[in-house]
Every structure is written in structure tokens, then in C-alpha cells.
Motif scaffolding. Sequence first.
Motif, PDB file in Angstrom:
ATOM      1  N   LEU A 112      -2.544   6.961   7.219  1.00  0.00           N
ATOM      2  CA  LEU A 112      -3.217   7.604   6.690  1.00  0.00           C
ATOM      3  C   LEU A 112      -2.817   6.898   5.217  1.00  0.00           C
ATOM      4  CD1 LEU A 112      -3.785  11.045   7.908  1.00  0.00           C
ATOM      5  CD2 LEU A 112      -4.825   8.969   8.449  1.00  0.00           C
ATOM      6  N   PRO A 113      -3.709   6.654   4.652  1.00  0.00           N
ATOM      7  CA  PRO A 113      -3.883   5.761   3.324  1.00  0.00           C
ATOM      8  C   PRO A 113      -3.252   7.025   1.801  1.00  0.00           C
ATOM      9  CG  PRO A 113      -5.889   5.961   3.725  1.00  0.00           C
ATOM     10  CD  PRO A 113      -5.177   5.963   4.683  1.00  0.00           C
ATOM     11  N   PRO A 114      -3.122   6.071   0.419  1.00  0.00           N
ATOM     12  CA  PRO A 114      -3.438   6.451  -0.180  1.00  0.00           C
ATOM     13  C   PRO A 114      -4.126   6.921  -1.163  1.00  0.00           C
ATOM     14  CG  PRO A 114      -2.890   4.406  -0.816  1.00  0.00           C
ATOM     15  CD  PRO A 114      -2.428   4.422   0.761  1.00  0.00           C
ATOM     16  N   TRP A 115      -4.759   7.428  -2.214  1.00  0.00           N
ATOM     17  CA  TRP A 115      -5.112   7.618  -3.192  1.00  0.00           C
ATOM     18  C   TRP A 115      -5.223   6.586  -3.893  1.00  0.00           C
ATOM     19  CZ3 TRP A 115      -6.090   8.300  -8.303  1.00  0.00           C
ATOM     20  CH2 TRP A 115      -7.740   8.598  -8.585  1.00  0.00           C
ATOM     21  N   GLY A 116      -6.558   6.232  -5.134  1.00  0.00           N
ATOM     22  CA  GLY A 116      -6.460   4.942  -5.721  1.00  0.00           C
ATOM     23  C   GLY A 116      -6.894   3.562  -4.948  1.00  0.00           C
ATOM     24  N   THR A 117      -7.805   2.962  -5.811  1.00  0.00           N
ATOM     25  CA  THR A 117      -7.910   1.693  -5.285  1.00  0.00           C
ATOM     26  C   THR A 117      -7.300   0.722  -4.802  1.00  0.00           C
ATOM     27  OG1 THR A 117     -10.292   1.814  -6.295  1.00  0.00           O
ATOM     28  CG2 THR A 117      -9.517  -0.262  -6.168  1.00  0.00           C
ATOM     29  N   ALA A 118      -6.251   0.472  -6.314  1.00  0.00           N
ATOM     30  CA  ALA A 118      -5.077  -0.343  -6.442  1.00  0.00           C
ATOM     31  C   ALA A 118      -3.999  -0.547  -5.546  1.00  0.00           C
ATOM     32  CB  ALA A 118      -4.160  -0.369  -7.643  1.00  0.00           C
ATOM     33  N   ASN A 119      -3.421   0.885  -5.097  1.00  0.00           N
ATOM     34  CA  ASN A 119      -2.387   1.502  -4.363  1.00  0.00           C
ATOM     35  C   ASN A 119      -3.120   1.216  -2.472  1.00  0.00           C
ATOM     36  OD1 ASN A 119      -0.797   2.070  -6.075  1.00  0.00           O
ATOM     37  ND2 ASN A 119      -0.579   4.768  -5.616  1.00  0.00           N
ATOM     38  N   ASN A 120      -4.475   1.223  -2.665  1.00  0.00           N
ATOM     39  CA  ASN A 120      -5.138   0.576  -1.174  1.00  0.00           C
ATOM     40  C   ASN A 120      -5.086  -0.926  -1.057  1.00  0.00           C
ATOM     41  OD1 ASN A 120      -6.695   2.891   1.279  1.00  0.00           O
ATOM     42  ND2 ASN A 120      -6.094   4.136  -1.054  1.00  0.00           N
ATOM     43  N   LEU A 121      -5.397  -1.640  -1.436  1.00  0.00           N
ATOM     44  CA  LEU A 121      -5.454  -2.896  -1.552  1.00  0.00           C
ATOM     45  C   LEU A 121      -4.074  -3.516  -1.601  1.00  0.00           C
ATOM     46  CD1 LEU A 121      -8.165  -3.470  -4.419  1.00  0.00           C
ATOM     47  CD2 LEU A 121      -8.389  -3.736  -1.403  1.00  0.00           C
ATOM     48  N   ALA A 122      -2.942  -2.180  -2.342  1.00  0.00           N
ATOM     49  CA  ALA A 122      -1.420  -3.171  -2.014  1.00  0.00           C
ATOM     50  C   ALA A 122      -1.026  -3.203  -0.668  1.00  0.00           C
ATOM     51  CB  ALA A 122      -0.485  -2.062  -3.410  1.00  0.00           C
ATOM     52  N   LYS A 131      -1.034  -4.223  12.276  1.00  0.00           N
ATOM     53  CA  LYS A 131      -2.162  -4.022  13.069  1.00  0.00           C
ATOM     54  C   LYS A 131      -2.520  -2.565  13.042  1.00  0.00           C
ATOM     55  CE  LYS A 131      -1.327  -8.602  15.501  1.00  0.00           C
ATOM     56  NZ  LYS A 131      -1.918  -8.678  16.982  1.00  0.00           N
ATOM     57  N   TYR A 132      -2.198  -1.566  11.886  1.00  0.00           N
ATOM     58  CA  TYR A 132      -2.215  -0.401  11.977  1.00  0.00           C
ATOM     59  C   TYR A 132      -3.744  -0.138  11.782  1.00  0.00           C
ATOM     60  CZ  TYR A 132       1.878   1.659  13.063  1.00  0.00           C
ATOM     61  OH  TYR A 132       3.262   2.172  13.872  1.00  0.00           O
ATOM     62  N   PRO A 133      -4.776   0.504  11.868  1.00  0.00           N
ATOM     63  CA  PRO A 133      -6.021   0.522  11.107  1.00  0.00           C
ATOM     64  C   PRO A 133      -5.879   1.311   9.857  1.00  0.00           C
ATOM     65  CG  PRO A 133      -5.573   1.657  12.868  1.00  0.00           C
ATOM     66  CD  PRO A 133      -4.711   1.275  13.430  1.00  0.00           C
ATOM     67  N   LEU A 134      -6.539   0.809   8.781  1.00  0.00           N
ATOM     68  CA  LEU A 134      -6.610   1.577   7.781  1.00  0.00           C
ATOM     69  C   LEU A 134      -7.332   1.742   6.788  1.00  0.00           C
ATOM     70  CD1 LEU A 134      -5.739   1.674   5.086  1.00  0.00           C
ATOM     71  CD2 LEU A 134      -6.318  -0.751   3.973  1.00  0.00           C
ATOM     72  N   LEU A 135      -7.523   3.646   7.021  1.00  0.00           N
ATOM     73  CA  LEU A 135      -9.252   3.837   6.668  1.00  0.00           C
ATOM     74  C   LEU A 135      -8.867   3.969   5.131  1.00  0.00           C
ATOM     75  CD1 LEU A 135      -8.592   4.774   9.822  1.00  0.00           C
ATOM     76  CD2 LEU A 135     -10.170   6.700   9.905  1.00  0.00           C
ATOM     77  N   ALA A 136      -9.137   3.013   4.965  1.00  0.00           N
ATOM     78  CA  ALA A 136      -9.575   2.929   2.848  1.00  0.00           C
ATOM     79  C   ALA A 136     -10.803   4.213   2.031  1.00  0.00           C
ATOM     80  CB  ALA A 136      -9.129   1.883   2.334  1.00  0.00           C
ATOM     81  N   VAL A 137     -10.741   4.726   2.553  1.00  0.00           N
ATOM     82  CA  VAL A 137     -11.901   6.339   1.942  1.00  0.00           C
ATOM     83  C   VAL A 137     -11.803   6.268   0.620  1.00  0.00           C
ATOM     84  CG1 VAL A 137     -12.079   8.277   1.448  1.00  0.00           C
ATOM     85  CG2 VAL A 137     -11.835   7.858   3.352  1.00  0.00           C
ATOM     86  N   ASN A 138     -10.470   6.548  -0.493  1.00  0.00           N
ATOM     87  CA  ASN A 138     -10.388   6.108  -1.574  1.00  0.00           C
ATOM     88  C   ASN A 138      -9.839   5.029  -2.640  1.00  0.00           C
ATOM     89  OD1 ASN A 138     -10.180   9.365  -2.166  1.00  0.00           O
ATOM     90  ND2 ASN A 138      -8.849   8.898  -0.879  1.00  0.00           N
ATOM     91  N   SER A 139     -11.197   4.331  -2.153  1.00  0.00           N
ATOM     92  CA  SER A 139     -10.735   2.561  -2.571  1.00  0.00           C
ATOM     93  C   SER A 139     -12.249   2.499  -3.092  1.00  0.00           C
ATOM     94  CB  SER A 139      -9.958   1.791  -1.678  1.00  0.00           C
ATOM     95  OG  SER A 139      -9.926   0.613  -2.093  1.00  0.00           O
ATOM     96  N   ILE A 140     -12.499   1.549  -3.954  1.00  0.00           N
ATOM     97  CA  ILE A 140     -14.111   0.934  -4.264  1.00  0.00           C
ATOM     98  C   ILE A 140     -13.786  -0.700  -4.644  1.00  0.00           C
ATOM     99  CG2 ILE A 140     -15.768   1.220  -5.972  1.00  0.00           C
ATOM    100  CD1 ILE A 140     -15.393   3.686  -6.316  1.00  0.00           C
ATOM    101  N   THR A 141     -14.070  -1.562  -4.234  1.00  0.00           N
ATOM    102  CA  THR A 141     -13.745  -2.648  -4.407  1.00  0.00           C
ATOM    103  C   THR A 141     -15.680  -3.551  -4.483  1.00  0.00           C
ATOM    104  OG1 THR A 141     -12.251  -4.684  -4.666  1.00  0.00           O
ATOM    105  CG2 THR A 141     -12.243  -2.862  -2.549  1.00  0.00           C
ATOM    106  N   ASP A 142     -15.656  -4.725  -5.001  1.00  0.00           N
ATOM    107  CA  ASP A 142     -16.396  -5.755  -5.027  1.00  0.00           C
ATOM    108  C   ASP A 142     -16.037  -6.739  -3.572  1.00  0.00           C
ATOM    109  OD1 ASP A 142     -18.746  -4.268  -6.191  1.00  0.00           O
ATOM    110  OD2 ASP A 142     -18.243  -5.496  -7.453  1.00  0.00           O
ATOM    111  N   LYS A 143     -14.715  -6.838  -3.644  1.00  0.00           N
ATOM    112  CA  LYS A 143     -14.021  -7.785  -2.813  1.00  0.00           C
ATOM    113  C   LYS A 143     -14.346  -6.891  -1.190  1.00  0.00           C
ATOM    114  CE  LYS A 143     -10.959  -9.044  -6.172  1.00  0.00           C
ATOM    115  NZ  LYS A 143      -9.225  -9.735  -6.493  1.00  0.00           N
ATOM    116  N   ALA A 144     -14.924  -6.028  -0.439  1.00  0.00           N
ATOM    117  CA  ALA A 144     -14.633  -5.642   0.102  1.00  0.00           C
ATOM    118  C   ALA A 144     -14.618  -6.243   1.640  1.00  0.00           C
ATOM    119  CB  ALA A 144     -15.352  -3.893   0.586  1.00  0.00           C
TER     120      ALA A 144
END
Length: 407
Positions: A112-122, A131-144
Amino acid sequence: MYTLARRGWHKTATVALTLLASVAWAQEAPKSIRIGWAVAKTGPNAGGTAATVTPNYQMWVKEINAAGGLMLKAHNKRVPIEVVEYDDRSSSEEAVRATERLMTQDKVDFVLPPWGTANNLAVAPTYEKYKYPLLAVNSITDKAPELVKRWKHAFFFLGTGTQYAEALVRFLEEARKAGKIGDKVAMINVADGFGVELANAVRKVANKHGFVLVYDKSYPIGTQDMTPILSEAKSSNADVFMAFSYPPDTFMITDQSRVMGFNPKVMFLGVGSQFPQFKAKFGATAEGIMGPGGVDFDSPAIKDYFQRHKAFSGQEPDRFASTVQFAALQVLQQAIEKVGKVDRDAVTQEIKTGRFDTILGPIQLENQMFTKLWWVGQWQNGEFYGLAPSDKKGAKPALLPKPAWKN
């Protein structure tokens, strides 16, 4: 006689082999499903993590294990979750190291992923590499939309910066047409993932909707005094003040704005303005403050979730990402159970294409993204309601202008 005996022997042997196969099949079931996470227990991200991430992760695990575990139909049994966790210390570098450790050394089944846009993208490239599914909830990016073309295992649940900016500015445009505000906007942002994304998005859309950024300034993460910036924003005489801030900054901005009498007609703050700690600290003082997110409190599923969350953690969830966070965990749970075994590739595919029943209602991702969200919310009479989209079920009319500060 010989033929009958031989048939009897074959029948007995077949039954025995079937029993042996059944025993072997049962033995193949894992004793536990190992789920790991590396989140901020310390550092500037700890507040956001404690409000939005950790209680949901822990409650989700407890509720599943209380029911006997995840149902793996390939083994015809429920299997409990075992947790492996680390502190990423609010560091992107440490988040990446800990994530790789979970995948390669601890060999957990899901992360399960961390908190924050920067850490999720990192950490996203690490999820993709292994090949693990990343459920990036706490991340907001126009690059999605672009990133999901490269990262086949990444899923974004909290929208893009432009979606928030467009919804916010369209909302402000309606307020201006109604004569409630002017066209001047003062904006500040933390110089980190979330703040940079949202500020960039507002710059792109503000002029298109006829608004003028009369003040626009970023500040470093960890800033200890916002008074100089707030004084400059107040001097701009803007009717609208936006702060794309992290929780410690949001609390400080609210405190210092109240002390100095900075009370614009629209005050949009966050992340942090939607947290239960914000409500506990400011109470009626928070009346009229806006931020991203919101909740439909007419929903029985949401009411039930709030009650369970408070009973489990001692505090209510936040009114921004918590409901989305728990819904994403429900998506993962249902994807695993639909696949019926620990098969990350199959689970990833199920998340891409499946339909899931969650506390937010039915969810089906589009292009690996979930975007049916509240973009703007506001504290009204002690609750943080969703305002926009205005046609979304449960939306409330805005309280404008923001009331005077209450001491």
C-alpha cells in the motif's frame, strides 16, 4: 470376480488420489496474505498520514481479519492479512528504499502506498519494476493521464490538479456573476508536489475565466511563520485567497490569519482544512473556510464508515481523501477475492476492468483513474460539505462571503 475386484480397486484408488489432491490443494493455501506499507510516522508528512492513511489501513486489515481474512476461492478458504510496515520518515528517498525492501526482501504480496503526491510519484517506478499494483490515492498530478500509459500498474484515485483548479475557478466565476466576489485572487503554495501541481493548474485556468492573480508566491516546506506572506496577501485586497498548503501550514495560516484579521470573502485552504483535528482546534472559527474535497453526509454508507472509523481510531476521518482511501482498499480487496488467489498480474487486470461496490458507491476506473470526486468543500455548521460539482448528489450551496472570524 477379477473384473469386479479390479474395478473396486480402481474406484478406491481414484477416491484416495482425489483425497490426496484435496489435501495438497489445501496445503497450498498461504497461511497469510502479506501486505506491506511504508508511510510517514515521523516528519512533516506524519500529520497527513495519521489523519488519512494509517487509520484506514489498520481498520481495513482489522475488519478483514475479524471476518476470517480474504476469501481465496482457489483454495476455498479465508486467509488472514499479515502486515509489514516501515516509517518512510517523510522522505521520498526512504519511501523508495523501504518500498523496494518490502518487495524484494520481505516479499510481501501487495504494498500500500505512502501519503503525498511527491512520495507516490517517487515510489511508482518501483511498483512498475516489480509489477505491484499502486493505488495512488493521496496523489494529485496533471501527469496522471500520461503516466498511466507508461505505468501499467499505477492507479490514480484523487484526480488531477487541473480538475480541481477548473472546478474551483468555475465555482468562483458563478459567485462573481452573482456579485458576491470580484476578480482578484491571491494565491500561495507550498513548494512541494501537491502545492506545485495545484498552483500551476490555477495559473493556467484563472485568466481563462477572467480572474487576475494579484499575488502569487510559493514558500518552502517546513516554513515556521506565515505572517509575512499573509500580510502581503492581505495588502493585495483580493476577495479570494487560495493556499495550496500541507497540514501544518494550513493550521498556521488559519491561526495567523485570524490573529491579524485577514478575512477575505473566499478562503480556500488545504490539505488539512478537512481534517478532524482542524475541526477540533478551530470549531466555529472554521465556518466558511473552503478546501478540496467534501462529503455527502446523506449517504448511509458514509455515515456507517464515519462511525466505524471513529470507533476504531478514536477520531473521525478527514473530509478529503479518507473516504476515497477506504474505497480504494475496498477495490483491492474485491479484486483479490474476484481473482481468488494471490496473483498480482490478475489482480492488476481486475482493478483495471472490474466494477466494485464501495462506500462511495459503484466504482469502475477509466484509464486507470477515478475522477468522480468532490472538488470543492466548505465548513458549514460544524461539517465539511461538498459544494462542487454542484450537481453531485449531496452538494450544498456555498456560504458566501466567509463570515467574520469567531474568537
